[in-house]
Write a protein that holds these residues in place. Sequence first.
Motif, PDB file in Angstrom:
ATOM      1  N   GLU A 161       0.837  -1.203   0.000  1.00  0.00           N
ATOM      2  CA  GLU A 161       0.000   0.000   0.000  1.00  0.00           C
ATOM      3  C   GLU A 161       0.873   1.255   0.000  1.00  0.00           C
ATOM      4  O   GLU A 161       0.536   2.248  -0.635  1.00  0.00           O
ATOM      5  CB  GLU A 161      -0.919  -0.005   1.225  1.00  0.00           C
ATOM      6  CG  GLU A 161      -1.826  -1.217   1.339  1.00  0.00           C
ATOM      7  CD  GLU A 161      -2.663  -1.437   0.100  1.00  0.00           C
ATOM      8  OE1 GLU A 161      -3.307  -0.457  -0.354  1.00  0.00           O
ATOM      9  OE2 GLU A 161      -2.661  -2.567  -0.426  1.00  0.00           O
ATOM     10  N   ILE A 162       1.986   1.207   0.709  1.00  0.00           N
ATOM     11  CA  ILE A 162       2.922   2.336   0.722  1.00  0.00           C
ATOM     12  C   ILE A 162       3.458   2.585  -0.684  1.00  0.00           C
ATOM     13  O   ILE A 162       3.547   3.729  -1.147  1.00  0.00           O
ATOM     14  CB  ILE A 162       4.077   2.064   1.708  1.00  0.00           C
ATOM     15  CG1 ILE A 162       3.558   2.032   3.153  1.00  0.00           C
ATOM     16  CG2 ILE A 162       5.184   3.110   1.558  1.00  0.00           C
ATOM     17  CD1 ILE A 162       4.573   1.516   4.156  1.00  0.00           C
ATOM     18  N   TYR A 185       4.376   8.325   3.942  1.00  0.00           N
ATOM     19  CA  TYR A 185       3.618   7.358   3.138  1.00  0.00           C
ATOM     20  C   TYR A 185       3.106   6.218   4.013  1.00  0.00           C
ATOM     21  O   TYR A 185       1.983   5.731   3.848  1.00  0.00           O
ATOM     22  CB  TYR A 185       4.494   6.796   2.012  1.00  0.00           C
ATOM     23  CG  TYR A 185       4.756   7.770   0.888  1.00  0.00           C
ATOM     24  CD1 TYR A 185       3.703   8.346   0.179  1.00  0.00           C
ATOM     25  CD2 TYR A 185       6.056   8.111   0.512  1.00  0.00           C
ATOM     26  CE1 TYR A 185       3.939   9.238  -0.852  1.00  0.00           C
ATOM     27  CE2 TYR A 185       6.304   9.000  -0.519  1.00  0.00           C
ATOM     28  CZ  TYR A 185       5.234   9.567  -1.206  1.00  0.00           C
ATOM     29  OH  TYR A 185       5.464  10.447  -2.230  1.00  0.00           O
ATOM     30  N   ALA A 189      -0.827   5.187   4.465  1.00  0.00           N
ATOM     31  CA  ALA A 189      -1.294   3.830   4.170  1.00  0.00           C
ATOM     32  C   ALA A 189      -1.983   3.216   5.384  1.00  0.00           C
ATOM     33  O   ALA A 189      -3.025   2.555   5.258  1.00  0.00           O
ATOM     34  CB  ALA A 189      -0.114   2.957   3.735  1.00  0.00           C
TER      35      ALA A 189
END
Length: 301
Positions: A161-162, A185, A189
């Motif tokens: 997801e990052i 980030y 996320a």
Amino acid sequence: MPVVAAPAEPAEEVRSPFLVALGERVRLLRARQGMTRKAVAQAAEVSERHLANLEYGTGNASILVLLQVAQALHCSLAEMLGDISTSSPEWLLIRELLEHRSEADLHRARITLSEMFGAAGSDHARMSRIALIGLRGAGKSTLGQRLADDLGWPFIELSREIEKFAGCGISEIHNLYGAHAYRRYERRALEEAIQIYPEVVIATPGGLVSDSANFNLMLAHCYTIWLQADPADHMARVTAQGDLRPMAASREAMEDLKRILEGRSAFYSKADLSFDTSKHPLDESFTALRDRVRGDLALPL
């Protein structure tokens, strides 16, 4: 007659912002103690001129001199260097209340503060999100996916997801933008996972616990499980996944891994549950983990 140019004015010395701020804190601490510069210099066993240079941000003192000055001012070196918990009287009073408390007392204080400031999620919501923490090779992806399938919940790997947020791989984020950008980030996320999924199993990056803000967010909104393993198992599993980097200097890599584990263990131990994945084969480990989780979540076995 030729015109003789006037001598140039000496350039003003450029002072380091850090040293200027340090000097201001030394002056503030000295004023708070009601001590003259001469008295502090004598107590610290440094010259008054040396102390004056330090206070005006022009003297780059050694760490031992700074320690002597801190002792003369009856404060810690961290306070003199600018520890945030010394930035106001309220911070200092709170720190005094918490100092020398046991880990159990500090835990209760943290939970109370989280509830007071609305940082904690509801118990029901928190128990419906499972976050797996631990070093690479602990089994977060493998056991996490199986646990999610068993519960009928989505499974996400926060690292992926990052990368979606950043538009590039984890190593590129660090190389191009640095560690601070990576943590931003990571925060985004994690926040999105908490907001979108009322029920989810999350495999987190091993270093998430190194950022106190992100770790606090996870502890407040997720039932957290530390998947432990012996260092040798961590190394063997990572290598079996096709990552040969640790083998480039296996002895040094193993020592680094042990140091990282030692440095993070105190944070990993804040999890709701600690589970050793080195004690049993995969199927047995999953069955034992499943039973523990279902028991804690009051779900049928």
